[in-house]
Write a protein that holds these residues in place. Sequence first.
Motif, PDB file in Angstrom:
ATOM      1  N   LEU A 376      -5.825   1.551   0.899  1.00 48.73           N
ATOM      2  CA  LEU A 376      -5.982   0.375   1.378  1.00 48.73           C
ATOM      3  C   LEU A 376      -6.636   0.608   2.693  1.00 48.73           C
ATOM      4  O   LEU A 376      -7.550  -0.090   3.398  1.00 48.73           O
ATOM      5  CB  LEU A 376      -4.664  -0.349   1.861  1.00 48.73           C
ATOM      6  CG  LEU A 376      -4.308  -0.937   0.522  1.00 48.73           C
ATOM      7  CD1 LEU A 376      -2.568  -1.712   0.925  1.00 48.73           C
ATOM      8  CD2 LEU A 376      -5.092  -1.798  -0.383  1.00 48.73           C
ATOM      9  N   ASN A 379     -10.093   1.442   2.453  1.00 49.03           N
ATOM     10  CA  ASN A 379     -11.080   0.478   1.838  1.00 49.03           C
ATOM     11  C   ASN A 379     -11.433  -0.569   2.803  1.00 49.03           C
ATOM     12  O   ASN A 379     -12.177  -1.302   2.858  1.00 49.03           O
ATOM     13  CB  ASN A 379     -10.270  -0.175   0.556  1.00 49.03           C
ATOM     14  CG  ASN A 379     -10.996   0.467  -0.715  1.00 49.03           C
ATOM     15  OD1 ASN A 379     -11.721   0.191  -1.343  1.00 49.03           O
ATOM     16  ND2 ASN A 379     -10.059   1.619  -1.003  1.00 49.03           N
ATOM     17  N   PHE A 380     -10.239  -0.624   3.580  1.00 49.78           N
ATOM     18  CA  PHE A 380     -10.598  -2.008   4.689  1.00 49.78           C
ATOM     19  C   PHE A 380     -11.319  -1.355   5.794  1.00 49.78           C
ATOM     20  O   PHE A 380     -12.000  -2.268   6.490  1.00 49.78           O
ATOM     21  CB  PHE A 380      -8.949  -2.333   5.356  1.00 49.78           C
ATOM     22  CG  PHE A 380      -8.480  -3.584   4.466  1.00 49.78           C
ATOM     23  CD1 PHE A 380      -8.933  -4.889   4.718  1.00 49.78           C
ATOM     24  CD2 PHE A 380      -7.522  -3.396   3.515  1.00 49.78           C
ATOM     25  CE1 PHE A 380      -8.338  -5.969   4.034  1.00 49.78           C
ATOM     26  CE2 PHE A 380      -6.971  -4.136   2.837  1.00 49.78           C
ATOM     27  CZ  PHE A 380      -7.428  -5.695   2.927  1.00 49.78           C
ATOM     28  N   LEU A 383     -14.622  -2.665   4.984  1.00 44.88           N
ATOM     29  CA  LEU A 383     -15.155  -3.816   4.775  1.00 44.88           C
ATOM     30  C   LEU A 383     -15.670  -4.532   6.094  1.00 44.88           C
ATOM     31  O   LEU A 383     -15.065  -4.340   6.982  1.00 44.88           O
ATOM     32  CB  LEU A 383     -13.719  -4.638   4.554  1.00 44.88           C
ATOM     33  CG  LEU A 383     -13.662  -6.248   4.138  1.00 44.88           C
ATOM     34  CD1 LEU A 383     -14.542  -6.137   2.679  1.00 44.88           C
ATOM     35  CD2 LEU A 383     -12.391  -6.559   4.111  1.00 44.88           C
ATOM     36  N   TYR A 449       1.710  -3.693   0.088  1.00 38.43           N
ATOM     37  CA  TYR A 449       1.476  -2.701  -0.707  1.00 38.43           C
ATOM     38  C   TYR A 449       2.468  -2.147  -1.602  1.00 38.43           C
ATOM     39  O   TYR A 449       2.404  -1.088  -1.856  1.00 38.43           O
ATOM     40  CB  TYR A 449       0.673  -1.687  -0.070  1.00 38.43           C
ATOM     41  CG  TYR A 449       1.053  -1.034   1.132  1.00 38.43           C
ATOM     42  CD1 TYR A 449       1.949   0.082   0.945  1.00 38.43           C
ATOM     43  CD2 TYR A 449       0.700  -1.346   2.407  1.00 38.43           C
ATOM     44  CE1 TYR A 449       2.080   0.828   2.145  1.00 38.43           C
ATOM     45  CE2 TYR A 449       1.025  -0.566   3.402  1.00 38.43           C
ATOM     46  CZ  TYR A 449       1.837   0.710   3.393  1.00 38.43           C
ATOM     47  OH  TYR A 449       2.215   1.237   4.425  1.00 38.43           O
ATOM     48  N   LEU A 456      -3.299  -2.715  -6.717  1.00 39.65           N
ATOM     49  CA  LEU A 456      -4.033  -2.869  -5.369  1.00 39.65           C
ATOM     50  C   LEU A 456      -5.390  -2.542  -5.377  1.00 39.65           C
ATOM     51  O   LEU A 456      -6.336  -3.104  -4.519  1.00 39.65           O
ATOM     52  CB  LEU A 456      -3.490  -1.747  -4.240  1.00 39.65           C
ATOM     53  CG  LEU A 456      -1.996  -1.886  -3.924  1.00 39.65           C
ATOM     54  CD1 LEU A 456      -1.319  -0.717  -3.137  1.00 39.65           C
ATOM     55  CD2 LEU A 456      -1.784  -3.196  -3.220  1.00 39.65           C
ATOM     56  N   GLN A 457      -5.893  -1.722  -6.321  1.00 35.18           N
ATOM     57  CA  GLN A 457      -7.458  -1.391  -6.529  1.00 35.18           C
ATOM     58  C   GLN A 457      -8.042  -2.739  -7.118  1.00 35.18           C
ATOM     59  O   GLN A 457      -9.143  -2.982  -6.607  1.00 35.18           O
ATOM     60  CB  GLN A 457      -7.540  -0.202  -7.598  1.00 35.18           C
ATOM     61  CG  GLN A 457      -7.220   1.117  -7.009  1.00 35.18           C
ATOM     62  CD  GLN A 457      -7.046   2.316  -8.222  1.00 35.18           C
ATOM     63  OE1 GLN A 457      -7.081   1.949  -9.316  1.00 35.18           O
ATOM     64  NE2 GLN A 457      -6.958   3.377  -7.757  1.00 35.18           N
ATOM     65  N   MET A 460      -8.143  -5.239  -4.165  1.00 37.66           N
ATOM     66  CA  MET A 460      -9.406  -5.041  -3.179  1.00 37.66           C
ATOM     67  C   MET A 460     -10.604  -5.348  -3.728  1.00 37.66           C
ATOM     68  O   MET A 460     -11.711  -5.808  -3.057  1.00 37.66           O
ATOM     69  CB  MET A 460      -9.192  -3.586  -2.874  1.00 37.66           C
ATOM     70  CG  MET A 460      -8.222  -2.978  -1.740  1.00 37.66           C
ATOM     71  SD  MET A 460      -8.157  -4.118  -0.388  1.00 37.66           S
ATOM     72  CE  MET A 460      -9.965  -3.948   0.203  1.00 37.66           C
ATOM     73  N   GLU A 461     -10.744  -5.126  -4.969  1.00 32.91           N
ATOM     74  CA  GLU A 461     -12.033  -5.409  -5.702  1.00 32.91           C
ATOM     75  C   GLU A 461     -12.383  -7.214  -5.416  1.00 32.91           C
ATOM     76  O   GLU A 461     -13.384  -7.676  -5.060  1.00 32.91           O
ATOM     77  CB  GLU A 461     -12.084  -5.103  -7.195  1.00 32.91           C
ATOM     78  CG  GLU A 461     -12.121  -3.530  -7.410  1.00 32.91           C
ATOM     79  CD  GLU A 461     -12.222  -3.471  -8.951  1.00 32.91           C
ATOM     80  OE1 GLU A 461     -12.340  -4.280  -9.730  1.00 32.91           O
ATOM     81  OE2 GLU A 461     -12.304  -2.188  -9.183  1.00 32.91           O
ATOM     82  N   ILE A 463     -10.831  -9.159  -3.266  1.00 34.71           N
ATOM     83  CA  ILE A 463     -10.959  -9.342  -1.798  1.00 34.71           C
ATOM     84  C   ILE A 463     -12.380  -9.057  -1.138  1.00 34.71           C
ATOM     85  O   ILE A 463     -13.002  -9.856  -0.740  1.00 34.71           O
ATOM     86  CB  ILE A 463      -9.926  -8.555  -1.016  1.00 34.71           C
ATOM     87  CG1 ILE A 463      -8.553  -9.024  -1.437  1.00 34.71           C
ATOM     88  CG2 ILE A 463     -10.178  -8.767   0.271  1.00 34.71           C
ATOM     89  CD1 ILE A 463      -7.295  -8.278  -0.651  1.00 34.71           C
ATOM     90  N   LYS A 464     -12.928  -8.044  -1.446  1.00 33.77           N
ATOM     91  CA  LYS A 464     -14.305  -7.711  -1.138  1.00 33.77           C
ATOM     92  C   LYS A 464     -15.278  -8.722  -1.875  1.00 33.77           C
ATOM     93  O   LYS A 464     -16.202  -9.168  -1.164  1.00 33.77           O
ATOM     94  CB  LYS A 464     -14.626  -6.273  -1.507  1.00 33.77           C
ATOM     95  CG  LYS A 464     -13.975  -5.101  -0.800  1.00 33.77           C
ATOM     96  CD  LYS A 464     -14.205  -3.709  -1.237  1.00 33.77           C
ATOM     97  CE  LYS A 464     -13.467  -2.558  -0.738  1.00 33.77           C
ATOM     98  NZ  LYS A 464     -14.055  -1.289  -0.923  1.00 33.77           N
TER      99      LYS A 464
END
Length: 476
Positions: A376, A379-380, A383, A449, A456-457, A460-461, A463-464
Amino acid sequence: MANSLQGSISSSCNIPIRSNRIGILDSEIPKSSVSFSSQLPNFSLKYLEKGRKGQSLRTSATVRAEMQVDISLSPRVNSVKPSKTVAITDQATALVQAGVPVIRLAAGEPDFDTPAVITEAGIKAIREGHTRYSPNAGTMELRTAICHKLQEENGLTYTPDQIVVSNGAKQCIAQALIAVCSPGDEVIIPAPFWVSYPEMATLADAEPVIVPTLISDDFLLNPELLKAKITEKSRLLILCSPSNPTGSVYPRKLLEEIAEIVAKHPRLLVISDEIYEHIIYAPATHTSFASLPGMWERTLTVNGFSKAFAMTGWRLGYIAGPRHFIAACNKIQSQITSGASSISQKGGVAALGMGYAGGETVANMVKAFRERRDFLVKNFRELPGAKISVPEGAFYLFFDCSSYYGSEAEGFGIIKDSESLCRYLLDKGMVALVPGDAFGDDKCIRMSYAASLSTLQAAMENIKEAILALRPAGAV
């Protein structure tokens, strides 16, 4: 009833749901706020006995009784806000039950099963007839095991009569606040905070005093700000390390600075919430506040089994402290719930017998949490506009998303704050998160998490995709 509930969910989340897929819903989240609101009508009960000619007859007397039920609530209860984490979790659960594929990352509940040695101890307790009331403060067996744990792992010396076992750490904190606070006392709470701290203080007739922290300081309390907030009314300071919602861990040096300040104020006590103690990522280490010089006498240490041992449903926690304060907590518990579940306490004994810090079983859970955290964080950081503080413990990421405020979402409207952004992510991204205003910081959002890496993957997809679809303020 189903139709009205269907309408509420459809309007609050902009998600069309067919009526034949709706069951009974636990809660509703209006667009304007997340709350458990209920409008109760004023009921009027009229009793009228009529004769053939329309006259009221009852032993030749006219009786007209009109009674109205008083549905008012205690001002103390009316001053308490409902938990947004509970509200959003219930809302997400309702959507899932209705067939909507929502990814639920709001609740702070480990996704692991309770370790087998603990569940077997619970089953054995039932089979052997350990199903009676337990002593109010907890079984001697469990309190003795807790004393051993606190000595070995935390460097704290207690006797069993300085321990109270309750139905979860949450109950321990509430009882401690009620036990030591008088009307008008102040409870100092660093923000971001666990949602229940201020509300518990209010229920104890105390005044919550919020001390803000900064993401640039990893959300750790600034000693100078603490000094400025202490008054003659200050009765309690609540510390949570590792922290919910930020995952921050207080280093020993900072705790020592805080302890020096506390020592100068005889009335000031400390509640040290250490429920996430074992979920910590090296090189960070845990320090119990009561182990610092001069702090044992004024610290109430709260811990439990729900997080590290994945025993959320077992409802088991404990508080340790000076005998005078613990006896008061014990007295309150005797009039509210009495002792914790006898079966759960057998499970607690088994948990503490798994080895130092839960042994290999808990270490494997922590390893999985760390892998998820690292995913996470990476990935964040990718972002645009998001700011993060890398959590050193617990299983939450508390990220600053305020750069998106003022943006517009097609078919949704303007993103004004953490709550509207969470509603947008639930609507567009099908991901349930908790707005930061529930924790005292409206710039941020909390993500749990405590879910599989694959979950979580996917989150994130989503959310992005949802974030990248936002239009900056004023864009055409």
